[in-house]
Scaffold this motif. Sequence first.
Motif, PDB file in Angstrom:
ATOM      1  N   ASP A 292       0.821  -1.219   0.000  1.00 56.85           N
ATOM      2  CA  ASP A 292       0.000   0.000   0.000  1.00 56.85           C
ATOM      3  C   ASP A 292       0.857   1.272   0.000  1.00 56.85           C
ATOM      4  OD1 ASP A 292       0.939  -0.066   2.606  1.00 56.85           O
ATOM      5  OD2 ASP A 292      -1.041  -0.021   3.558  1.00 56.85           O
TER       6      ASP A 292
ATOM      7  N   GLN B 289      -0.199   5.438  -7.669  1.00 59.98           N
ATOM      8  CA  GLN B 289      -0.500   6.385  -6.595  1.00 59.98           C
ATOM      9  C   GLN B 289      -0.465   5.734  -5.204  1.00 59.98           C
ATOM     10  OE1 GLN B 289      -3.325   9.335  -7.556  1.00 59.98           O
ATOM     11  NE2 GLN B 289      -3.682  10.007  -5.469  1.00 59.98           N
ATOM     12  N   GLU B 290      -1.174   4.625  -5.035  1.00 63.06           N
ATOM     13  CA  GLU B 290      -1.238   4.004  -3.708  1.00 63.06           C
ATOM     14  C   GLU B 290      -0.829   2.535  -3.747  1.00 63.06           C
ATOM     15  OE1 GLU B 290      -1.619   5.700  -0.999  1.00 63.06           O
ATOM     16  OE2 GLU B 290      -2.630   7.554  -1.594  1.00 63.06           O
ATOM     17  N   HIS B 291      -0.115   2.117  -4.783  1.00 61.14           N
ATOM     18  CA  HIS B 291       0.404   0.755  -4.885  1.00 61.14           C
ATOM     19  C   HIS B 291       1.916   0.817  -5.077  1.00 61.14           C
ATOM     20  CE1 HIS B 291      -3.721   0.087  -6.417  1.00 61.14           C
ATOM     21  NE2 HIS B 291      -3.590  -1.177  -6.056  1.00 61.14           N
TER      22      HIS B 291
ATOM     23  N   LYS C 256      -9.294  10.584  -6.163  1.00 60.34           N
ATOM     24  CA  LYS C 256      -7.882  10.629  -5.775  1.00 60.34           C
ATOM     25  C   LYS C 256      -7.118  11.708  -6.519  1.00 60.34           C
ATOM     26  CE  LYS C 256      -5.885   7.248  -9.011  1.00 60.34           C
ATOM     27  NZ  LYS C 256      -4.688   7.885  -9.553  1.00 60.34           N
TER      28      LYS C 256
ATOM     29  N   VAL D 281      -8.192   0.162  -3.762  1.00 54.72           N
ATOM     30  CA  VAL D 281      -6.847  -0.371  -3.534  1.00 54.72           C
ATOM     31  C   VAL D 281      -7.040  -1.620  -2.679  1.00 54.72           C
ATOM     32  CG1 VAL D 281      -4.583   0.026  -2.470  1.00 54.72           C
ATOM     33  CG2 VAL D 281      -5.771   1.909  -3.618  1.00 54.72           C
TER      34      VAL D 281
ATOM     35  N   LYS E 191      -7.000  -2.757   8.060  1.00 55.03           N
ATOM     36  CA  LYS E 191      -7.828  -1.553   7.834  1.00 55.03           C
ATOM     37  C   LYS E 191      -9.318  -1.849   7.896  1.00 55.03           C
ATOM     38  CE  LYS E 191      -4.207   0.653   5.123  1.00 55.03           C
ATOM     39  NZ  LYS E 191      -3.624   0.818   3.804  1.00 55.03           N
TER      40      LYS E 191
END
Lengths: 376, 376
Positions: A274, A316-318, B42, B84, B90
């Motif tokens: 992440d 972006q988030e990987h 995002k 994601v 989480k």
Amino acid sequence: MPSLTEKDTPFLALDRARMDRNLARMRSHVEGLGVALRPHLKTVKSVPAARRILGEMTSPATVSTLQEAEAFAAAGCTDLVYAVGIAPAKLPRVAALRATGVDLVVILDSVAQARAVVDASKAAGAPIPALIEIDCDDARAGLAPGDPALVEIGRILHAGSELRGVLTHGGASYRAFTPGAMMAMAAQERASAVRCAEALCAAGLPCPVVSIGSTPSAHFAQDFTGVTEVRAGVYTLSDLMMAGLGVGGIDDIALSVVTTVIGHQPRRGWILTDSGFMALSKDHGTAGMPVDQGYGLVANIDGQPFGDLVVRGVSQEHGVLALREGSTATLPDLPVGTLLRIYPNHACATVAMHASFAVTDGGREIVEDWPIMRGW
Amino acid sequence: MPSLTEKDTPFLALDRARMDRNLARMRSHVEGLGVALRPHLKTVKSVPAARRILGEMTSPATVSTLQEAEAFAAAGCTDLVYAVGIAPAKLPRVAALRATGVDLVVILDSVAQARAVVDASKAAGAPIPALIEIDCDDARAGLAPGDPALVEIGRILHAGSELRGVLTHGGASYRAFTPGAMMAMAAQERASAVRCAEALCAAGLPCPVVSIGSTPSAHFAQDFTGVTEVRAGVYTLSDLMMAGLGVGGIDDIALSVVTTVIGHQPRRGWILTDSGFMALSKDHGTAGMPVDQGYGLVANIDGQPFGDLVVRGVSQEHGVLALREGSTATLPDLPVGTLLRIYPNHACATVAMHASFAVTDGGREIVEDWPIMRGW
């Protein structure tokens, strides 16, 4: 506070014990060679970190934005160099901060900027001191040593505001890959600045400050004759670029991004996390270096690297973890949910992606939370 | 509010008129083909921007972090996909947000994650819906179409929480450089998702949602048969990568960084500005594309590009402008203090470097200030 294993990922961890060691090493080296250290606070962008770096907040420091100058001044800093060529429109803000008793010094490399500083000094009713920037290595801004504009600019500043001296930054040291090449870069940085200081003095102008520095050149320099102060920033936290340049090792890197495994692509030898570019930055500064670390070197939650496991890609988030190109190692078994740490290429770039540091003393316990500023 | 020429640089400008045009074009294309649009927030990470993108805050939206989910939910969003792969740790935060009445859906691609979702659903006393991620183009996460794990994961979710459907992202469309290649990527994205939806249905499992999308594939798609919704984010602001892929032109880019000239290196053909990677990001996403835009395309303060002038290098707070490699143009005369605008390679990366948008209606007057969130 939660421990490193209890906080939602991704987040930024700062090992204060490693930072303290980095701080002591650079201060002892520079001060041992008889000059003052003026740490650059752009790497940490954080008041509690600055307190640790400076010791006394009134000791010399460097900033890269006026927001940093204002924030560190509000926290007690009084001796600041804003080490980015001054935009004339920002001079009223410089004068306003100076009027509060902060000795904020600007840098410049043109007649146009020198005239703007003189005009702003007149408007403020108080001189704004300036350093003339010298380009010691064709890497960025500044006058080439030998440029006759040096004395012309010096005369304008001396007549209308305050000529504080000269400043240079050996940015090309980031591309010197042997100790010999690095020492040569450091010597060239020093010699360029000293030559310009001498040219000002020969013209009857004052040059009380001769300011040089970058982390690699400061680390490798053996001689600061003629120099009055050394600037460096990234040594505080260190990173993979610094390790790649021989400024300490991987175990001197005080900064890491804590991340969670969120998937696998076994056909392609990938482990997904992440932490993408929002957590790591898109800085691939080790790309041109002898060891390409991708977008970061992967370690376990206690900071031990897996060896050849690096961040091969980021969206972006990987983050996409894979073995280094050509590695014969076996991909470690890291199930979904595994916590990891990523050592970044470039501390300044990675810090800027985060709102705070989770500070540890080397273990897993988070002992403090240090806010990071953003904006200008 | 100050105008674009009165604010300290660097800062981020958003042309609301261009954004509105981008929003209308994509919505009309996607809805005209009979499917719902689920914009990805995002890119903007900003509540006022989201209001404009979504119209009604209760309409479908996509997020890339739980912080975005929580912030947009607090502003009225009730229909969110967190796109994601879910980290098990989480899930309590997901359940807590769902308990406030927000239909937040997670995505996953492994049995381990599916079991974690089932466990978290039990712990929360309410099902957490999940989409199974499909890898349509070997670009990132997800199951390959045809992977038997699809049905296995589907059964676990259906029995213990809620199988909401399938989701894929045609990330490889960023490397398709002709309309034909792009349409083929869009068709492959659709076909992969539909094939997996059919496999779930053939196994007697529900698949109410078939979610696909990326800005380029959504823009070029001609057929959404079998698809229920399309996700896209960067179309809202656009950027040089989108222009390079034929998704609109330079004059559709709603985002720019306003910067000031702070120096020159005439021997090297450089113009220096106060926008380095802190203002632009280190994203060099046009590097592998037919037109390499460096770290950004340079325009005057009113947004007209100079042609071949690009950002050739960035350090933390310095940008180096120069003509594109091989250009025969003349370097424009841009004195110290000149205000410029830089169109960025990658809107998502550049937005993330800033705390707010200075919003205009196309002119120089700043009409609103929209805050940008950061963190996770």
